[in-house]
Design an enzyme around this catalytic site. Structure first.
Site, PDB file in Angstrom:
ATOM      1  N   LYS A 118      71.598  71.126  -2.521  1.00 38.20           N
ATOM      2  CA  LYS A 118      70.943  71.314  -1.209  1.00 38.20           C
ATOM      3  C   LYS A 118      71.806  72.217  -0.319  1.00 38.20           C
ATOM      4  O   LYS A 118      71.313  73.151   0.309  1.00 38.20           O
ATOM      5  CB  LYS A 118      70.712  69.959  -0.524  1.00 38.20           C
ATOM      6  N   ARG A 153      83.276  69.158  -7.260  1.00 33.65           N
ATOM      7  CA  ARG A 153      83.011  69.922  -6.033  1.00 33.65           C
ATOM      8  C   ARG A 153      84.265  69.993  -5.165  1.00 33.65           C
ATOM      9  O   ARG A 153      85.027  69.050  -5.046  1.00 33.65           O
ATOM     10  CB  ARG A 153      81.909  69.250  -5.214  1.00 33.65           C
ATOM     11  N   ARG A 162      85.687  65.715  -0.809  1.00 37.58           N
ATOM     12  CA  ARG A 162      85.109  64.775   0.158  1.00 37.58           C
ATOM     13  C   ARG A 162      85.493  63.336  -0.170  1.00 37.58           C
ATOM     14  O   ARG A 162      85.590  62.973  -1.333  1.00 37.58           O
ATOM     15  CB  ARG A 162      83.568  64.907   0.138  1.00 37.58           C
ATOM     16  N   ARG A 222      65.958  61.319   5.370  1.00 36.08           N
ATOM     17  CA  ARG A 222      66.446  60.627   4.190  1.00 36.08           C
ATOM     18  C   ARG A 222      65.801  59.260   4.022  1.00 36.08           C
ATOM     19  O   ARG A 222      66.115  58.532   3.091  1.00 36.08           O
ATOM     20  CB  ARG A 222      67.938  60.436   4.369  1.00 36.08           C
ATOM     21  N   ARG A 252      75.706  56.319  -4.150  1.00 40.80           N
ATOM     22  CA  ARG A 252      74.820  57.278  -3.459  1.00 40.80           C
ATOM     23  C   ARG A 252      73.559  57.551  -4.269  1.00 40.80           C
ATOM     24  O   ARG A 252      72.477  57.724  -3.709  1.00 40.80           O
ATOM     25  CB  ARG A 252      75.585  58.584  -3.177  1.00 40.80           C
TER      26      ARG A 252
HETATM   27  P1  AP5 Z   1      75.961  70.931  -3.237  1.00 39.76           P
HETATM   28  O1  AP5 Z   1      75.224  72.152  -2.832  1.00 39.76           O
HETATM   29  O2  AP5 Z   1      77.166  70.528  -2.465  1.00 39.76           O
HETATM   30  O3  AP5 Z   1      74.941  69.695  -3.405  1.00 39.76           O
HETATM   31  P2  AP5 Z   1      74.220  68.779  -2.312  1.00 39.76           P
HETATM   32  O4  AP5 Z   1      72.838  68.561  -2.787  1.00 39.76           O
HETATM   33  O5  AP5 Z   1      74.416  69.352  -0.950  1.00 39.76           O
HETATM   34  O6  AP5 Z   1      75.033  67.450  -2.521  1.00 39.76           O
HETATM   35  P3  AP5 Z   1      75.655  66.423  -1.469  1.00 39.76           P
HETATM   36  O7  AP5 Z   1      76.610  65.571  -2.228  1.00 39.76           O
HETATM   37  O8  AP5 Z   1      76.170  67.146  -0.248  1.00 39.76           O
HETATM   38  O9  AP5 Z   1      74.403  65.604  -1.072  1.00 39.76           O
HETATM   39  P4  AP5 Z   1      74.397  64.225  -0.411  1.00 39.76           P
HETATM   40  O10 AP5 Z   1      72.974  64.131  -0.065  1.00 39.76           O
HETATM   41  O11 AP5 Z   1      74.940  63.140  -1.231  1.00 39.76           O
HETATM   42  O12 AP5 Z   1      75.462  64.359   0.794  1.00 39.76           O
HETATM   43  P5  AP5 Z   1      75.305  64.643   2.357  1.00 39.76           P
HETATM   44  O13 AP5 Z   1      76.453  65.428   2.797  1.00 39.76           O
HETATM   45  O14 AP5 Z   1      73.936  65.110   2.656  1.00 39.76           O
HETATM   46  O15 AP5 Z   1      76.368  71.128  -4.787  1.00 39.76           O
HETATM   47  C1  AP5 Z   1      77.135  70.147  -5.461  1.00 39.76           C
HETATM   48  C2  AP5 Z   1      78.137  70.837  -6.422  1.00 39.76           C
HETATM   49  O16 AP5 Z   1      77.418  71.458  -7.477  1.00 39.76           O
HETATM   50  C3  AP5 Z   1      78.981  71.943  -5.760  1.00 39.76           C
HETATM   51  O17 AP5 Z   1      80.254  71.929  -6.331  1.00 39.76           O
HETATM   52  C4  AP5 Z   1      78.218  73.236  -6.122  1.00 39.76           C
HETATM   53  O18 AP5 Z   1      79.090  74.357  -6.199  1.00 39.76           O
HETATM   54  C5  AP5 Z   1      77.635  72.876  -7.489  1.00 39.76           C
HETATM   55  N1  AP5 Z   1      76.323  73.474  -7.744  1.00 39.76           N
HETATM   56  C6  AP5 Z   1      75.301  73.631  -6.853  1.00 39.76           C
HETATM   57  N2  AP5 Z   1      74.233  74.185  -7.468  1.00 39.76           N
HETATM   58  C7  AP5 Z   1      74.589  74.364  -8.768  1.00 39.76           C
HETATM   59  C8  AP5 Z   1      73.903  74.881  -9.913  1.00 39.76           C
HETATM   60  N3  AP5 Z   1      72.638  75.348  -9.848  1.00 39.76           N
HETATM   61  N4  AP5 Z   1      74.559  74.903 -11.106  1.00 39.76           N
HETATM   62  C9  AP5 Z   1      75.831  74.448 -11.180  1.00 39.76           C
HETATM   63  N5  AP5 Z   1      76.539  73.947 -10.140  1.00 39.76           N
HETATM   64  C10 AP5 Z   1      75.917  73.902  -8.945  1.00 39.76           C
HETATM   65  O19 AP5 Z   1      75.421  63.170   2.957  1.00 39.76           O
HETATM   66  C11 AP5 Z   1      76.648  62.477   2.895  1.00 39.76           C
HETATM   67  C12 AP5 Z   1      76.483  61.098   3.496  1.00 39.76           C
HETATM   68  O20 AP5 Z   1      76.129  61.198   4.881  1.00 39.76           O
HETATM   69  C13 AP5 Z   1      75.382  60.226   2.873  1.00 39.76           C
HETATM   70  O21 AP5 Z   1      75.825  59.550   1.723  1.00 39.76           O
HETATM   71  C14 AP5 Z   1      75.067  59.278   4.038  1.00 39.76           C
HETATM   72  O22 AP5 Z   1      76.061  58.278   4.127  1.00 39.76           O
HETATM   73  C15 AP5 Z   1      75.188  60.168   5.246  1.00 39.76           C
HETATM   74  N6  AP5 Z   1      73.927  60.807   5.651  1.00 39.76           N
HETATM   75  C16 AP5 Z   1      73.632  62.131   5.570  1.00 39.76           C
HETATM   76  N7  AP5 Z   1      72.409  62.365   6.065  1.00 39.76           N
HETATM   77  C17 AP5 Z   1      71.910  61.171   6.450  1.00 39.76           C
HETATM   78  C18 AP5 Z   1      70.665  60.780   7.015  1.00 39.76           C
HETATM   79  N8  AP5 Z   1      69.683  61.675   7.259  1.00 39.76           N
HETATM   80  N9  AP5 Z   1      70.486  59.459   7.292  1.00 39.76           N
HETATM   81  C19 AP5 Z   1      71.454  58.567   7.041  1.00 39.76           C
HETATM   82  N10 AP5 Z   1      72.658  58.872   6.503  1.00 39.76           N
HETATM   83  C20 AP5 Z   1      72.886  60.172   6.207  1.00 39.76           C
HETATM   84 MG    MG Z   2      75.496  68.773   0.762  1.00 37.78          MG
END
Ligand code: AP5
Ligand code: MG
Length: 225
Positions: free
Chosen positions: A13, A127, A160, A88, A171
């Site tokens: 994402k 990552r 992270r 979410r 997660r």
């Molecule tokens: P990356 O692009 O970082 O993936 P991502 O989908 O952004 O993954 P996240 O771990 O950030 O998602 P998340 O939803 O768990 O975390 P968030 O920060 O939103 O890619 C991942 C890796 O793969 C990277 O190393 C990249 O280089 C590689 N990659 C990407 N594409 C690739 C491909 N095609 N091929 C190979 N490699 C690839 O949320 C964190 C926390 O915040 C949550 O757990 C929760 O506690 C809280 N939170 C966030 N939003 C909310 C909400 N709306 N409500 C309540 N709590 C929330």
């Molecule tokens: Mg992310």
């Protein structure tokens, strides 16, 4: 352009959100990044939300909505935004639609970037993020020149706190329980687009872009990638 990116942790994402932002000139807003900024500020709210994210649980809906609403009301969002990680829960999705409807707007497209559990765990483990600009790297698939320093801004790369294998597994469970129903919410009125995320980053982007061009024909956008 008002877009929502959905998908398992590690689906890409953030990676794709950055690319869409560059091509279409609209801000990429990651609720996870907003939360990490609040945690880094050391405030009381920061300590509260940190206690959820460290365990891999969602923060309370009200807090997440407040942070995102504040962000999308800033002037740079006038032409649209890409929301990553928000909504979410179905409650967040409904509330966002209701809020936008009050000003005659809507979420135009929601993308489900699909990857397997195994791929999610592997990507999260490898990552690395930039501590200054938030750029996302991977130890194998998407490296910076020196994997301790960001290519964009020279910031230090870090892992992270919620990227441990144990928290990543939590997660994934939380996603299936609380976020997966959001896919159904957007599919009911035809706003959901499914993307195969287990392919090279450029190919995933090309698929997303194919749909995005329906909203903004290529000739009307600014600098291409
Ligand atoms: P990356 O692009 O970082 O993936 P991502 O989908 O952004 O993954 P996240 O771990 O950030 O998602 P998340 O939803 O768990 O975390 P968030 O920060 O939103 O890619 C991942 C890796 O793969 C990277 O190393 C990249 O280089 C590689 N990659 C990407 N594409 C690739 C491909 N095609 N091929 C190979 N490699 C690839 O949320 C964190 C926390 O915040 C949550 O757990 C929760 O506690 C809280 N939170 C966030 N939003 C909310 C909400 N709306 N409500 C309540 N709590 C929330
Ligand atoms: Mg992310």
């Amino acid at each position: 352009m008002r877009l929502v990116l959905l998908g398992l942790p590690g689906a890409g994402k953030g990676t794709q959100g950055d690319r869409i932002a560059v091509k279409y000139g609209i801000p990429h807003i990651s609720s996870g990044s907003l939360i990490r900024e609040v945690v880094a500020s050391g405030s009381e709210v920061g300590r509260e939300v940190d206690s959820y994210t460290r365990k891999g649980e969602l923060i309370p809906d009200e807090l997440a909505m407040q942070m995102v609403y504040e962000r999308i009301s800033k002037p740079d969002c006038a032409k649209g935004w890409i929301l990553d990680g928000f909504p979410r829960t179905v409650l967040q999705a409904r509330a966002l639609d209701q809020r936008l409807a009050q000003i005659g707007l809507d979420v135009q497209m929601a993308f489900d970037i699909r990857i397997t559990y195994q791929e999610a765990i592997e990507r999260i483990a490898k990552r690395r993020m930039c501590s200054k600009c938030g750029a996302v790297y991977h130890l194998e698939h998407y490296r910076s020149r020196d994997m301790s320093v960001c290519d964009n801004c020279g910031g230090e790369l870090y892992r992270r706190t919620d990227d441990t294998e144990e928290t990543a597994r939590t997660r994934l469970v939380v996603y299936m329980r609380q976020t997966h129903p959001v896919l159904h919410y957007y599919s009911m009125d035809g706003r959901l687009y499914s993307i195969n995320g287990v392919r090279p980053i450029d190919e995933v982007f090309a698929d997303l872009d194919h749909y995005l061009q329906r909203l903004a024909p290529a000739e009307s956008v600014g600098d291409a990638l």
